[in-house]
Motif scaffolding. Structure first.
Motif, PDB file in Angstrom:
ATOM      1  N   ASP A 182       0.340  -0.651   0.074  1.00 51.86           N
ATOM      2  CA  ASP A 182      -0.026   0.055   0.028  1.00 51.86           C
ATOM      3  C   ASP A 182       0.427   1.129  -0.137  1.00 51.86           C
ATOM      4  O   ASP A 182       0.477   1.923   1.347  1.00 51.86           O
ATOM      5  N   GLU A 183       0.064   0.898  -0.341  1.00 50.32           N
ATOM      6  CA  GLU A 183       0.188   1.826   0.926  1.00 50.32           C
ATOM      7  C   GLU A 183       1.505   1.777   1.126  1.00 50.32           C
ATOM      8  O   GLU A 183       2.036   0.896   0.904  1.00 50.32           O
ATOM      9  N   ARG A 214      -6.642   1.340   1.125  1.00 48.39           N
ATOM     10  CA  ARG A 214      -6.450   1.389  -0.466  1.00 48.39           C
ATOM     11  C   ARG A 214      -6.626   2.952  -0.739  1.00 48.39           C
ATOM     12  O   ARG A 214      -5.968   3.808  -1.398  1.00 48.39           O
ATOM     13  N   LEU A 270     -11.507   3.170  -7.693  1.00 50.34           N
ATOM     14  CA  LEU A 270     -11.766   2.012  -6.773  1.00 50.34           C
ATOM     15  C   LEU A 270     -12.909   0.971  -7.326  1.00 50.34           C
ATOM     16  O   LEU A 270     -13.279  -0.190  -6.787  1.00 50.34           O
ATOM     17  N   THR A 291      -3.531  -6.057  -0.730  1.00 49.02           N
ATOM     18  CA  THR A 291      -3.215  -5.155  -1.564  1.00 49.02           C
ATOM     19  C   THR A 291      -1.809  -5.427  -2.189  1.00 49.02           C
ATOM     20  O   THR A 291      -1.559  -5.182  -3.179  1.00 49.02           O
ATOM     21  N   GLU A 350      -2.905  -7.694  -4.894  1.00 48.07           N
ATOM     22  CA  GLU A 350      -3.467  -7.077  -6.163  1.00 48.07           C
ATOM     23  C   GLU A 350      -2.399  -6.230  -6.983  1.00 48.07           C
ATOM     24  O   GLU A 350      -2.351  -6.151  -8.362  1.00 48.07           O
ATOM     25  N   ASN A 351      -1.408  -5.657  -6.160  1.00 51.95           N
ATOM     26  CA  ASN A 351      -0.421  -5.064  -6.873  1.00 51.95           C
ATOM     27  C   ASN A 351       0.475  -5.667  -7.826  1.00 51.95           C
ATOM     28  O   ASN A 351       0.649  -5.469  -9.073  1.00 51.95           O
TER      29      ASN A 351
END
Length: 199
Positions: free
Chosen positions: A3-4, A34, A54, A120, A123-124
């Motif tokens: 994230d961040e 996020r 988002l 997160t 997902e990145n």
């Protein structure tokens, strides 16, 4: 990004917030994590622009922004917008936290927060993988997906972290919302170091 930009490296005074049991309540919801990361990376946003990024409705982002504001993690950007168009910015550049401390104080909330960070990060990584076909040869060559496994004692793992973080500090960007230098892109470096199940 934490994230961040969630890390354990010290930053300039006033630029880093240390999560305690109260602040982790505000970030236990993954969407808030996020949103905070987006404000840190892209600069001030409205609830509408965050909702578009988002893929959620504006009511949801407005609600979560209010929760983040109550915790002191975001503040209104008075230099933009009007009464109908409120802009928000992050109050800090990065987040520090001690997982042991949070798990001792608020185990359930801390687990929710840490799972959100893990989600997160995943997902990145998948976002990068999905974009690989369209990257230029230079960026494909410069990018890295790798996994190393070591036999280490706790003090050795800590020493490894200290050395790696010193290297990252050398390349740290002071203001992620500043315009990109020519030829540069925003680059994510994720580090996870933990004991693995060996049986």
């Amino acid at each position: 990004m934490s994230d961040e930009r969630d890390d354990l490296t010290p930053a300039a005074p006033g630029k880093t917030v240390h999560l305690d049991r109260h602040l982790v309540r505000a970030l236990a919801h993954p969407m808030r994590n996020r949103m905070l990361a987006m404000l840190r990376m892209y600069g001030p946003q409205t609830a509408t622009t965050l909702a578009g990024r988002l893929g959620v409705n504006t009511g949801a982002t407005s609600y979560h922004l209010r929760q983040l504001a109550e915790a002191g993690l975001v503040v209104e950007d008075d230099s933009r917008g009007n009464a109908r168009d409120r802009w928000w910015k992050s109050a800090h550049q990065s987040t520090q936290f001690d997982p042991t401390e949070l798990l001792d104080q608020e185990p359930e909330l801390a687990m929710g927060f840490l799972h959100g960070i893990g989600q997160t990060y995943a997902e990145n990584m998948f976002g990068f993988i999905d974009s690989m076909q369209t990257l230029t040869p230079e960026w494909k060559d410069a990018s890295l997906l790798s996994d190393y496994v070591f036999h280490l004692r706790p003090e050795e793992l800590k020493a490894l972290q200290v050395e790696l973080l010193a290297v990252l500090e050398k390349y740290k960007t002071a203001d992620l919302t500043a315009p990109l230098p020519e030829g540069a892109e925003q680059v994510s470096v994720q580090i996870q170091a933990y004991p693995r199940e060996t049986r």
